[in-house]
Design an enzyme around this catalytic site. Structure first.
Site, PDB file in Angstrom:
ATOM      1  N   ASP A  17     -58.008 -33.040  52.672  1.00 25.61           N
ATOM      2  CA  ASP A  17     -57.124 -32.179  51.894  1.00 25.61           C
ATOM      3  C   ASP A  17     -57.580 -32.096  50.429  1.00 25.61           C
ATOM      4  O   ASP A  17     -57.657 -31.019  49.851  1.00 25.61           O
ATOM      5  CB  ASP A  17     -55.691 -32.724  51.991  1.00 25.61           C
ATOM      6  CG  ASP A  17     -54.716 -31.834  51.268  1.00 25.61           C
ATOM      7  OD1 ASP A  17     -54.618 -30.649  51.635  1.00 25.61           O
ATOM      8  OD2 ASP A  17     -54.075 -32.307  50.303  1.00 25.61           O
ATOM      9  N   LYS A  61     -59.205 -28.940  48.087  1.00 25.63           N
ATOM     10  CA  LYS A  61     -58.756 -28.523  46.748  1.00 25.63           C
ATOM     11  C   LYS A  61     -59.923 -28.488  45.767  1.00 25.63           C
ATOM     12  O   LYS A  61     -60.049 -27.574  44.954  1.00 25.63           O
ATOM     13  CB  LYS A  61     -57.673 -29.476  46.246  1.00 25.63           C
ATOM     14  CG  LYS A  61     -56.380 -29.350  47.045  1.00 25.63           C
ATOM     15  CD  LYS A  61     -55.376 -30.408  46.634  1.00 25.63           C
ATOM     16  CE  LYS A  61     -54.138 -30.313  47.512  1.00 25.63           C
ATOM     17  NZ  LYS A  61     -53.278 -31.476  47.387  1.00 25.63           N
TER      18      LYS A  61
END
Ligand code: ADP
Ligand code: ASP
Ligand code: MG
Length: 817
Positions: free
Chosen positions: A677, A681
């Site tokens: 995750d 980003k």
């Protein structure tokens, strides 16, 4: 002298007829009055349709009896108030007999000439005047019946006659005289020729009859009594937010009426203006409302635009060819051929290259217009000098009108950008030479939403924003809650946010008028399995909602892959889903290209740092020419929460459990723990900086030990997780003894993109970031040596949903004042 014209709905029943006579009685106390009346609402349509039916050989009895009964039932209801009912019944029966005879003739001949139609369609006005006359007489108002065929002298087309003003004034002279009758009553809609044959003034023509009478009588005031509170800023049936205008100028009223504001027949104003007679448009159902005053000295409007109007059933004709360039007289020939064919031209545009001329005519006249042009330019077509004479139908003209737009900058810009906002393409544009109106020719079906949106842009009235939401898990569900909570406040600020479609991976529900949010769960549960992204696309294409926004609150790769097609079908896209921006570079590019081609927006502020203003800040730095050297930070609220707990002695597996319960993690917490995750980003930030990077190029160190088996079903993984608690705890304690803490850090620098665990000394600002916080530092040309720092709570559904809502509202432009 005052001329009072009452429209169809104003004489549409017994109560209305009484109301009219009340109003006339009141006016008679101050002045002489001429009343001009329309047919009872619906009657003219009935007559015209029945004539057509008779011509086709159909049975007309039902229609005849409807005509009779409509008037007879009003007469009988008035009965008790009349001196005698019988003469009125006889009068009405005579009109019905006349109608029966005419229809018989039409049926026998199978032909209804324009003269016959003009005569026949005026019978409704004559019937309604008999009703009014009877009640006026009973009230001792002594009405004097005026026969329009003897005074409104016209010539030309029997269905669209041209008044002869000099003759009309002459015929009205005895009535104009001070010794003339105090109250006159005249049916509207038609006049007559020299010999008294009926000539119609065209549909809606009673307004025009009244204006001609007002001019011929030198009236001090012309009142148009209708069923709305005056002239509105737009057709109130199309734009519920439209409002009545207190004052408009003659010119504005003419433009509005000409371009389709049905409240006034387009020719009404000219005779009044010529003689300086003010016109009041008012509501017979609310006579206490002041209505709209049309005058020479209308107060300047508050807005550059006074109103909008919409003219349906228009076709655009285009004649083009290289051989037209620089040939004098081409335009004259085009329009002369229209004039000869009796076709009136609504609007004209010509490109400066002189190779093409486009103009609009009524749809029903477009065949004739094309034929006339083909004949006129036969020689040129054979010689190849004219290559196209084409027609585009199902169009409409949307116009903005206002004296205030003369010499004002930006008025047209708002108009056209408003049309672009709702994905409405423009077939042609024209500006009135007086700079009082600008018209855009658009697809008729686009009209209502285009009207509503353009109205909103100029007047700041409430705008409907329609959302199609995919994914109603923690973020989506929270978004529903926030929208429901904010809706009243937003409405007070002019934004009507509606969720028109909701779907999860199994089911979906679409309600174009908006799903009641207190019931969204039940509605979705009762939804269908087929309400998928396809139906969203269809919804956007066919139902054409005002300003549709697709909101992605899923974490689905499939949904992310659909963005280009969703954008292409006219939706804006707001997403909390990182899969699109962190997908393949080619897809990343495709989304942006499609968005720009279709003038749609793609917003994803919540992709990094939940609602923290990360993406927007970064874009602004780059847009203004800053150069970003390094971005570093704690980009996972879930990991910052989990690491914070382990520092307090909570075992890792338990900290993960708590974070999951609080819905701080991705649906699968391994996306957080393995660093995927955060890697996404970092990748998204790197791509904002213009780097062409793929996910596998981000150097990734998992929070889980390399030898730990993280694969397989989620349950099994969570069961195995406690096996690493002790080792992790020892690592945390050892670092604490060294005055350090563990932080999961992502960075984009010269060396590339990386994410992983870092031992951070307590004095490092990142050490203080925990408990679900995010922190990012941007070291740039401008922000150096002290970086720009954004820090704050960055985990959980509530802030993420608020960030999504903020993106949605970013798409709602502020009203223009
Ligand atoms: P009447 O029978 O009284 O002549 P019309 O039906 O011809 O009435 O005209 C009134 C209608 O015009 C209104 O009910 C309204 O729906 C429509 N209309 C269209 N544009 C406007 C506008 N700009 N302002 C007011 N009414 C409008
Ligand atoms: N009754 C006629 C029509 O419906 C004229 C009018 O109402 O102005 O067209
Ligand atoms: Mg009308």
């Amino acid at each position: 002298m005052r001329v009072m014209k009452f429209g169809g709905t104003s004489v549409g029943g017994t109560a209305q007829i009484r109301r009219v006579v009340d109003l006339v009685e009141q006016a008679r106390k101050d002045t002489r009055v001429m009343v001009v009346a329309s047919a009872v609402t619906g009657i003219t349509n009935l007559l015209v349709d029945t004539a057509r039916l008779a011509q086709e050989g159909g049975a007309v009895d039902a229609a005849l009896s409807r005509f009779e009964q409509t008037h007879l039932s009003i007469a009988r209801e008035l009965g008790g108030e009349l001196e005698a009912l019988a003469p009125l019944e006889l009068g009405l029966a005579a009109i019905s007999t006349e109608l029966r005879g005419l229809l018989q003739g039409v049926g026998l001949l199978r032909e209804c000439s324009p003269s016959v139609l003009a005569h026949l369609s005026g019978l409704g006005e004559r019937a309604s005047c008999l009703l009014l006359e009877a009640l006026m007489s009973a009230r001792k108002l002594s009405p004097h019946a005026v026969e329009p065929r003897h005074v409104l002298i016209c010539t030309g087309d029997p269905l669209q006659a041209t008044p002869r003003m000099d003759e009309i004034r002459a015929r009205f002279a005895p009535l104009r005289d001070a010794s003339g009758p105090g109250l006159m009553l005249m049916p509207g809609f038609f006049g007559g020729d020299e010999r008294g044959k009926t000539l119609s003034l065209g549909r809606g023509g009673s307004d025009y009859s009244a204006a001609l009478a007002a001019a011929a009588l030198d009236a001090r005031l012309l009142e148009i009594w209708t069923d709305v509170d005056g002239i509105f800023s737009a057709d109130p049936r199309l734009v519920p937010e439209a409002f009545p205008l207190a004052e408009v100028s003659f010119e504005e009223a003419m433009e509005l009426a000409y371009f389709g504001a049905k409240v006034l027949h387009p020719k009404t104003i000219a005779p009044a203006r010529e003689r300086g007679i003010p016109v009041r448009v008012c509501n017979s159902f609310r006579p206490e409302h002041p209505g709209t005053l049309v005058t020479d000295s209308a107060a300047p409007p508050d807005h550059p635009v006074r109103g909008l109007s919409f003219l349906r059933d228009v076709a655009l004709i285009n004649i083009a060819g290289a051989g037209l360039k620089g040939v004098p007289g081409t335009a004259a020939r085009v329009f002369a051929s229209m004039a000869r064919t009796g076709i009136s031209v609504v609007l004209i545009t010509q490109g400066s290259s002189e190779c093409s001329i486009s103009f609009c005519v009524q749809q029903s006249e477009s065949d004739a217009a094309v034929r006339a042009l083909e004949t006129e330019f036969e020689v040129e077509r054979e010689a190849g000098k004219v290559d196209t004479i084409e027609r585009q139908g199902q169009l409409a003209v949307l116009s903005i009108v206002g004296d205030g737009m003369r010499h004002r900058v930006g008025v047209a810009g708002t108009f056209f950008s408003g049309l672009a906002d709702v994905g409405c393409s423009i077939a042609a544009i024209a500006q009135g030479s007086s700079e009082r109106s600008i018209s855009a020719v658009i697809t008729e079906a686009d009209g209502p939403r285009a009207m509503a949106h353009v109205h909103h842009r100029y007047f700041g009235t409430t705008e409907v924003v329609e959302l199609l939401v995919a994914g109603v898990g923690s973020v989506g569900g929270e978004l529903m809650r926030q929208i429901r909570q904010q809706a009243p406040h937003l409405r007070a600020q002019g934004v009507d946010l509606r969720v028109c479609a909701i779907a999860n991976s199994r089911k979906g529900v679409i309600e174009p008028a908006g799903i009641p949010l207190e019931q969204w769960k039940e509605k979705l549960e009762a939804g269908t399995a087929s309400a998928s992204l396809d139906s969203f696309r269809e919804q956007a294409r066919e139902k054409r909602p005002g300003r549709p926004i697709f909101v992605d609150c899923t974490s689905s790769e499939d949904v992310a892959l659909a963005y280009p097609s969703l954008l292409a079908s006219g939706l804006h896209v707001v997403t909390a889903n990182k899969k699109a921006n962190a997908g393949r570079m080619a897809h990343w590019r495709a989304i942006r290209e499609t968005a720009s081609r279709h003038q749609r927006r793609f917003l994803y502020e919540t992709n990094v740092g939940a609602a923290l203003p990360v993406i927007d800040t970064l874009k602004n730095m780059l847009r203004t020419g800053d150069q970003v050297h390094r971005i570093e930070g704690i980009l996972s609220g879930s990991l910052s929460f989990i690491l914070g707990l382990t520092e307090q002695g909570v075992p890792l597996s338990q900290a993960v459990g708590t974070a999951m319960e609080k819905r701080f993690t991705e649906p699968d917490p391994r996306d957080d723990l393995q660093g995927t995750d955060v890697a996404r980003k970092v990748l998204i930030l790197a791509r904002e900086l213009g780097r062409e990077v793929e996910l596998e190029q981000v150097a990734l160190e998992s929070l889980l030990p390399a030898d730990f088996d993280a694969d397989g079903p989620l349950d099994a993984f969570l069961e195995r997780l406690p096996s690493i608690d002790a080792a992790f705890q020892r690592r945390v304690e050892r670092l604490r003894d060294e005055g350090k803490v563990l932080r999961y850090v992502g960075s984009v620098g010269q060396e590339g993109c990386a994410v992983g665990l870092k031992a951070v000394p307590l004095e490092n600002p990142l050490a203080a970031v925990k408990g679900g916080e995010n922190a990012l530092s941007f070291l740039s040309e401008r922000y150096s040596p002290t970086p720009l720092v954004i820090r704050g709570y960055g985990a959980g559904a509530a802030v993420t949903a608020s960030g999504v809502l903020a993106d949605v509202l970013r798409l709602v432009e502020g009203p223009l004042t």
